[in-house]
Design a protein around this motif. Structure first.
Motif, PDB file in Angstrom:
ATOM      1  N   PRO A  24       0.811  -1.223   0.000  1.00  0.00           N
ATOM      2  CA  PRO A  24       0.000   0.000   0.000  1.00  0.00           C
ATOM      3  C   PRO A  24       0.845   1.274   0.000  1.00  0.00           C
ATOM      4  O   PRO A  24       1.970   1.300   0.518  1.00  0.00           O
ATOM      5  CB  PRO A  24      -0.825  -0.120   1.294  1.00  0.00           C
ATOM      6  N   ALA A  25       0.269   2.337  -0.551  1.00  0.00           N
ATOM      7  CA  ALA A  25       0.962   3.616  -0.639  1.00  0.00           C
ATOM      8  C   ALA A  25       1.170   4.207   0.749  1.00  0.00           C
ATOM      9  O   ALA A  25       0.302   4.127   1.623  1.00  0.00           O
ATOM     10  CB  ALA A  25       0.161   4.588  -1.509  1.00  0.00           C
ATOM     11  N   GLY A  26       2.353   4.801   0.939  1.00  0.00           N
ATOM     12  CA  GLY A  26       2.656   5.486   2.189  1.00  0.00           C
ATOM     13  C   GLY A  26       3.139   4.599   3.309  1.00  0.00           C
ATOM     14  O   GLY A  26       3.548   5.101   4.367  1.00  0.00           O
ATOM     15  N   MET A  27       3.134   3.284   3.125  1.00  0.00           N
ATOM     16  CA  MET A  27       3.513   2.374   4.204  1.00  0.00           C
ATOM     17  C   MET A  27       4.986   1.965   4.094  1.00  0.00           C
ATOM     18  O   MET A  27       5.532   1.816   3.003  1.00  0.00           O
ATOM     19  CB  MET A  27       2.621   1.129   4.175  1.00  0.00           C
ATOM     20  N   GLN A  28       5.608   1.790   5.263  1.00  0.00           N
ATOM     21  CA  GLN A  28       6.995   1.372   5.359  1.00  0.00           C
ATOM     22  C   GLN A  28       7.111   0.166   6.291  1.00  0.00           C
ATOM     23  O   GLN A  28       6.120  -0.249   6.902  1.00  0.00           O
ATOM     24  CB  GLN A  28       7.860   2.516   5.906  1.00  0.00           C
ATOM     25  N   VAL A  42       8.118  -4.399  11.851  1.00  0.00           N
ATOM     26  CA  VAL A  42       7.158  -3.415  12.340  1.00  0.00           C
ATOM     27  C   VAL A  42       6.641  -2.620  11.141  1.00  0.00           C
ATOM     28  O   VAL A  42       7.398  -1.870  10.514  1.00  0.00           O
ATOM     29  CB  VAL A  42       7.797  -2.465  13.377  1.00  0.00           C
ATOM     30  N   VAL A  43       5.359  -2.774  10.812  1.00  0.00           N
ATOM     31  CA  VAL A  43       4.760  -2.003   9.722  1.00  0.00           C
ATOM     32  C   VAL A  43       4.282  -0.671  10.283  1.00  0.00           C
ATOM     33  O   VAL A  43       3.832  -0.583  11.430  1.00  0.00           O
ATOM     34  CB  VAL A  43       3.576  -2.773   9.075  1.00  0.00           C
ATOM     35  N   HIS A  44       4.371   0.374   9.475  1.00  0.00           N
ATOM     36  CA  HIS A  44       3.957   1.694   9.931  1.00  0.00           C
ATOM     37  C   HIS A  44       3.822   2.629   8.734  1.00  0.00           C
ATOM     38  O   HIS A  44       4.337   2.338   7.635  1.00  0.00           O
ATOM     39  CB  HIS A  44       4.982   2.272  10.920  1.00  0.00           C
ATOM     40  N   HIS A  45       3.146   3.742   8.939  1.00  0.00           N
ATOM     41  CA  HIS A  45       3.054   4.773   7.915  1.00  0.00           C
ATOM     42  C   HIS A  45       4.339   5.602   7.939  1.00  0.00           C
ATOM     43  O   HIS A  45       4.972   5.748   8.982  1.00  0.00           O
ATOM     44  CB  HIS A  45       1.840   5.670   8.174  1.00  0.00           C
ATOM     45  N   ARG A  46       4.732   6.119   6.776  1.00  0.00           N
ATOM     46  CA  ARG A  46       6.000   6.856   6.711  1.00  0.00           C
ATOM     47  C   ARG A  46       6.015   8.075   7.636  1.00  0.00           C
ATOM     48  O   ARG A  46       7.080   8.494   8.094  1.00  0.00           O
ATOM     49  CB  ARG A  46       6.301   7.290   5.273  1.00  0.00           C
ATOM     50  N   ASP A  47       4.829   8.655   7.920  1.00  0.00           N
ATOM     51  CA  ASP A  47       4.769   9.803   8.820  1.00  0.00           C
ATOM     52  C   ASP A  47       4.987   9.406  10.275  1.00  0.00           C
ATOM     53  O   ASP A  47       5.123  10.280  11.141  1.00  0.00           O
ATOM     54  CB  ASP A  47       3.421  10.524   8.676  1.00  0.00           C
ATOM     55  N   GLU A  48       5.009   8.101  10.568  1.00  0.00           N
ATOM     56  CA  GLU A  48       5.194   7.628  11.938  1.00  0.00           C
ATOM     57  C   GLU A  48       6.609   7.141  12.208  1.00  0.00           C
ATOM     58  O   GLU A  48       6.874   6.598  13.287  1.00  0.00           O
ATOM     59  CB  GLU A  48       4.237   6.462  12.219  1.00  0.00           C
ATOM     60  N   LEU A  53      10.659   4.908  15.906  1.00  0.00           N
ATOM     61  CA  LEU A  53      12.036   4.896  16.384  1.00  0.00           C
ATOM     62  C   LEU A  53      12.116   5.279  17.856  1.00  0.00           C
ATOM     63  O   LEU A  53      12.898   4.701  18.629  1.00  0.00           O
ATOM     64  CB  LEU A  53      12.864   5.869  15.535  1.00  0.00           C
ATOM     65  N   GLU A  54      11.292   6.220  18.287  1.00  0.00           N
ATOM     66  CA  GLU A  54      11.280   6.617  19.693  1.00  0.00           C
ATOM     67  C   GLU A  54      10.780   5.482  20.579  1.00  0.00           C
ATOM     68  O   GLU A  54      11.284   5.261  21.685  1.00  0.00           O
ATOM     69  CB  GLU A  54      10.400   7.857  19.865  1.00  0.00           C
ATOM     70  N   THR A  55       9.778   4.731  20.083  1.00  0.00           N
ATOM     71  CA  THR A  55       9.290   3.583  20.840  1.00  0.00           C
ATOM     72  C   THR A  55      10.392   2.541  21.021  1.00  0.00           C
ATOM     73  O   THR A  55      10.562   1.955  22.104  1.00  0.00           O
ATOM     74  CB  THR A  55       8.086   2.944  20.111  1.00  0.00           C
ATOM     75  N   LEU A  56      11.164   2.316  19.946  1.00  0.00           N
ATOM     76  CA  LEU A  56      12.280   1.378  20.035  1.00  0.00           C
ATOM     77  C   LEU A  56      13.333   1.896  21.009  1.00  0.00           C
ATOM     78  O   LEU A  56      13.885   1.129  21.818  1.00  0.00           O
ATOM     79  CB  LEU A  56      12.893   1.175  18.646  1.00  0.00           C
ATOM     80  N   ARG A  57      13.605   3.185  20.984  1.00  0.00           N
ATOM     81  CA  ARG A  57      14.588   3.782  21.880  1.00  0.00           C
ATOM     82  C   ARG A  57      14.174   3.594  23.341  1.00  0.00           C
ATOM     83  O   ARG A  57      15.003   3.255  24.198  1.00  0.00           O
ATOM     84  CB  ARG A  57      14.728   5.263  21.539  1.00  0.00           C
ATOM     85  N   GLU A  58      12.880   3.822  23.618  1.00  0.00           N
ATOM     86  CA  GLU A  58      12.383   3.646  24.982  1.00  0.00           C
ATOM     87  C   GLU A  58      12.541   2.200  25.436  1.00  0.00           C
ATOM     88  O   GLU A  58      12.856   1.927  26.595  1.00  0.00           O
ATOM     89  CB  GLU A  58      10.921   4.071  25.064  1.00  0.00           C
ATOM     90  N   GLN A 104      -1.879  -3.359   4.456  1.00  0.00           N
ATOM     91  CA  GLN A 104      -3.082  -2.764   3.858  1.00  0.00           C
ATOM     92  C   GLN A 104      -4.124  -2.445   4.933  1.00  0.00           C
ATOM     93  O   GLN A 104      -4.734  -1.368   4.914  1.00  0.00           O
ATOM     94  CB  GLN A 104      -3.651  -3.712   2.809  1.00  0.00           C
ATOM     95  N   ASP A 105      -4.323  -3.360   5.867  1.00  0.00           N
ATOM     96  CA  ASP A 105      -5.289  -3.112   6.955  1.00  0.00           C
ATOM     97  C   ASP A 105      -4.847  -1.910   7.793  1.00  0.00           C
ATOM     98  O   ASP A 105      -5.664  -1.060   8.173  1.00  0.00           O
ATOM     99  CB  ASP A 105      -5.417  -4.360   7.838  1.00  0.00           C
ATOM    100  N   TYR A 106      -3.556  -1.855   8.088  1.00  0.00           N
ATOM    101  CA  TYR A 106      -3.054  -0.748   8.893  1.00  0.00           C
ATOM    102  C   TYR A 106      -3.238   0.572   8.155  1.00  0.00           C
ATOM    103  O   TYR A 106      -3.617   1.590   8.760  1.00  0.00           O
ATOM    104  CB  TYR A 106      -1.580  -0.964   9.220  1.00  0.00           C
ATOM    105  N   ALA A 107      -2.979   0.575   6.847  1.00  0.00           N
ATOM    106  CA  ALA A 107      -3.111   1.803   6.057  1.00  0.00           C
ATOM    107  C   ALA A 107      -4.550   2.315   6.071  1.00  0.00           C
ATOM    108  O   ALA A 107      -4.799   3.525   6.166  1.00  0.00           O
ATOM    109  CB  ALA A 107      -2.649   1.550   4.623  1.00  0.00           C
ATOM    110  N   ILE A 108      -5.520   1.400   6.010  1.00  0.00           N
ATOM    111  CA  ILE A 108      -6.939   1.800   6.046  1.00  0.00           C
ATOM    112  C   ILE A 108      -7.279   2.425   7.393  1.00  0.00           C
ATOM    113  O   ILE A 108      -7.908   3.498   7.462  1.00  0.00           O
ATOM    114  CB  ILE A 108      -7.834   0.586   5.753  1.00  0.00           C
ATOM    115  N   ASN A 109      -6.864   1.788   8.471  1.00  0.00           N
ATOM    116  CA  ASN A 109      -7.154   2.319   9.808  1.00  0.00           C
ATOM    117  C   ASN A 109      -6.424   3.640  10.070  1.00  0.00           C
ATOM    118  O   ASN A 109      -6.964   4.548  10.704  1.00  0.00           O
ATOM    119  CB  ASN A 109      -6.768   1.285  10.874  1.00  0.00           C
TER     120      ASN A 109
END
Length: 351
Positions: A24-28, A42-48, A53-58, A104-109
């Motif tokens: 899906p578009a925008g997903m990394q 870990v799937v995520h949107h590019r804006d996240e 990374l901060e969650t991993l750091r914590e 794809q599910d994550y991108a929709i939500n």
């Protein structure tokens, strides 16, 4: 940083779409590797990306100084990742069952939460990003501790140069050889596998691959193995690559003329070796329009007609005397009839 214990490698949208067409578009995807060989996706949107990374750091707590991030992010250490290692990460993503559907599910939500003005992490939850944890893989470990290097057993002398192994190596059993064509197509280089299998006039929907790796001498380039998802030997396949991914010398040659190519498909990737230009089709001979009724005897007939006309002209010149009077000028014209008769007879002979 004294050692690298954890590597966070971000696979971006373009690279993932090169191995999974329905990504899906925008997903990394963030691939987390640690020194023990554990792998997490870990799937995520590019804006996240910053929040992931901060969650991993914590989660690392005091061991955050052992974290390296690729591509480089300000405030974090980084490390050099070889092209072959990147291809292994992409192959791991392509082989993970259900990864594309999860993205794809994550991108929709995510899109729904943003449209409603809500925080996606609050709506979806942090755990929704984690696709898999502790994946079994043969990816290289990222630990660079000096103690491990000191205690490592000395390597056995290599029988072959780096990159070469025996064909019976279990990891190198897969190999398929395919004929192909390479040519310039707009701002892209187009690779066509099994061009002879293309139906005349048929248009194959091209697969776009954004990342192209080259050998040291640029005599061979490689594409991710996932670019051939769903393809089978004997079937045609069209792959488009940006011309910017090629040296200008090669791109210019492909623009000028179609080249043959030999393609070796292995578990590590799709290796393409450009060869001689494909021969151009011979120019067709010009069509000669033949008038209806033409036959072989016509040239001879035309020659006889010309000869008859010359005979008529000769008779007229012989019979004409510029000194004669008008009354007597009609008599010398009589031989002209015999000339016309000869002309008529010549026509009859030609027939």
């Amino acid at each position: 940083m004294s050692s690298v214990e954890t590597l966070a490698y971000f696979l971006e949208e373009d690279a993932l779409r090169g191995v999974m067409r329905d990504w899906p578009a925008g997903m990394q995807l963030m691939v987390r590797l640690d020194g023990s060989g554990r792998c997490e996706l870990v799937v995520h949107h590019r804006d996240e990306a910053a929040r992931v990374l901060e969650t991993l750091r914590e989660g690392l707590g005091e061991a955050v100084d052992t974290l390296a991030v690729v591509p480089e992010v300000e405030g974090y250490a980084t490390r050099r990742v070889r092209f072959s290692e990147e291809q292994q990460l992409l192959a791991l993503a392509a082989s993970a069952d259900g990864l594309s559907e999860s993205a794809q599910d994550y991108a929709i939500n995510y899109r729904f939460a943003r449209e409603e003005g809500l925080d996606p992490e609050t709506v979806i939850g942090r755990d929704a990003r984690r696709f898999a944890d502790e994946i079994e893989s043969d990816l290289p470990q990222v630990s660079e501790r000096r103690v491990a290097r000191r205690n490592a057993a000395p390597a056995e002398p290599r029988l072959f140069p780096e990159g070469f192994e025996a064909a019976d190596d279990p990891a190198r059993r897969e190999c398929a050889l395919v004929t192909a064509h390479l040519h310039g197509q707009g701002a892209r280089v187009r690779l066509t596998l099994e061009p002879e299998a293309l139906a005349p006039g048929a248009a194959e929907l091209p697969v776009t691959v954004e990342n192209v790796g080259h050998s040291e001498d640029f005599g061979c380039f490689v594409l991710p193995r996932g670019a051939l998802a769903g393809w089978e030997p004997g079937l045609p396949l069209v792959i488009d690559m940006p011309q910017a991914q090629f040296p200008e010398a090669w791109a210019a040659r492909f623009r000028r003329q179609t080249h043959h190519a030999q393609v070796s498909i292995t578990a590590r990737g799709v290796f393409v070796r450009p060869q001689l230009p494909a021969p151009e089709a011979p120019a067709e001979a010009p069509m000669v329009e033949v008038q209806e009724g033409w036959r072989l005897g016509r040239p001879l007939r035309a020659a006889l007609l010309v000869a008859g006309m010359l005979a008529v002209g000769g008779s007229l010149l012989v019979g004409w005397n510029p000194g004669t009077t008008t009354e007597h000028s009609a008599a010398p014209l009589q031989p002209a009839r015999s000339g016309l008769a000869a002309l008529t007879n010549a026509g009859e002979v030609a027939r």
